[in-house]
Write an enzyme that holds these catalytic residues in place. Structure first.
Site, PDB file in Angstrom:
ATOM      1  N   HIS A 162       0.832  -1.199   0.000  1.00  0.00           N
ATOM      2  CA  HIS A 162       0.000   0.000   0.000  1.00  0.00           C
ATOM      3  C   HIS A 162       0.871   1.256   0.000  1.00  0.00           C
ATOM      4  CE1 HIS A 162      -3.170  -2.830   1.170  1.00  0.00           C
ATOM      5  NE2 HIS A 162      -4.034  -1.893   0.802  1.00  0.00           N
TER       6      HIS A 162
ATOM      7  N   LYS B 137      -0.777   4.904   4.589  1.00  0.00           N
ATOM      8  CA  LYS B 137      -1.718   3.988   5.235  1.00  0.00           C
ATOM      9  C   LYS B 137      -1.330   3.803   6.696  1.00  0.00           C
ATOM     10  CE  LYS B 137      -3.977  -0.522   4.653  1.00  0.00           C
ATOM     11  NZ  LYS B 137      -5.313   0.097   4.812  1.00  0.00           N
TER      12      LYS B 137
END
Length: 267
Positions: free
Chosen positions: A156, A160
């Site tokens: 990600h 995040k």
């Protein structure tokens, strides 16, 4: 089809702005209000990036919003702490939450399930709204019946907050339901650098990668004698999640129960 009145929490985020576009471009959806602590008291067209969206009020907190506005669904795309408060409060006002925030604890999910059961209202918490990601999880669960050695690599963007991702945890939970328990790797395995083997879930290992340039990606690796199987999904932009958000909003209006995971509402 009856119009669905929707409030969006977190409109300025990348997911939130996509959700705003989804709602205003869906014929039977109506954007009633948005919640943004920074711009409370303004109209949405006074916020940079939303100049063409008129007559939509911005509230700084959910209590003020729900005391003033009538809505059917709250779409929350914020953080786990805020998302939990928003979901709990929405249900108290008989508004159905659709939450794309990950990082909820098992206890928090159980609390929401209890509230939904008591009030007879639907609520959907989805670790991932991308339909391809949901299929990746379901295919991985199928493969877990036949492969006991499994590693999950989730990748990600570097902003995040939670690791591993909610999608990775949900994938591991689904595989665990189908897989015979097994502790993987050599029994005398030793990490020479702590964390090298990633997090462990029911014997499986989960690895989290965080880099700028990524959006949301996951690969599930299966190994057996003489063969491997890889199941991978990639989201290259936030628009990839909106088809799932739309399905969730339409479905939650028909529910009187709590649902965790988009795979549970797809035929």
């Amino acid at each position: 089809m009856n119009r669905v009145k929707i409030i969006i929490a977190g409109p300025r985020g990348r997911m939130g702005s996509e959700a705003v576009n989804l709602v205003i471009n869906t014929e039977h959806f109506e954007l009633t209000a948005v919640i943004d602590y920074k711009f409370g008291g303004k109209l949405l067209n006074e916020v940079e990036g939303f100049k063409k969206i008129h007559n939509v009020p911005v509230y700084s907190n959910i209590e003020e919003c729900l005391q003033t506005e009538t809505a059917d669904v709250l779409i929350d795309l914020t953080t786990p702490e805020v998302g939990m408060h928003h979901a709990r409060t929405a249900l108290s006002y008989n508004v159905r939450p659709v939450v794309g925030t990950t990082g909820f604890s098992k206890m928090e999910l159980e609390e929401l399930e209890y509230i939904c059961r008591e009030k007879g209202l639907g609520c959907i918490i989805a670790p991932n709204f991308a339909l391809g990601a949901v299929l990746m999880m379901k295919f991985s669960q199928m493969a877990g019946k036949y492969f006991n050695d499994i590693e999950i690599i989730e990748l990600h963007h570097d902003q995040k907050l939670d690791a591993p991702s909610g999608t990775a945890v949900k994938t591991a939970e689904m595989i665990s339901a189908a897989r015979s328990p097994k502790s993987q790797g050599h029994p005398n395995e030793k990490e020479t650098i702590s964390g090298a083997r990633g997090a462990e879930f029911d014997g499986m290992h989960i690895h989290s990668v965080r880099l700028p340039g990524l959006v949301a990606h996951q690969e599930v690796l299966f190994g057996s004698d003489g063969q491997t199987l890889s199941i991978r999904h990639d989201s290259y932009n936030r628009a990839s999640f909106m088809s799932g958000v739309k399905i969730a909003v339409d479905t939650v209006m028909k529910l009187d129960t709590f649902v965790y995971g988009l795979e549970n509402i797809l035929e």
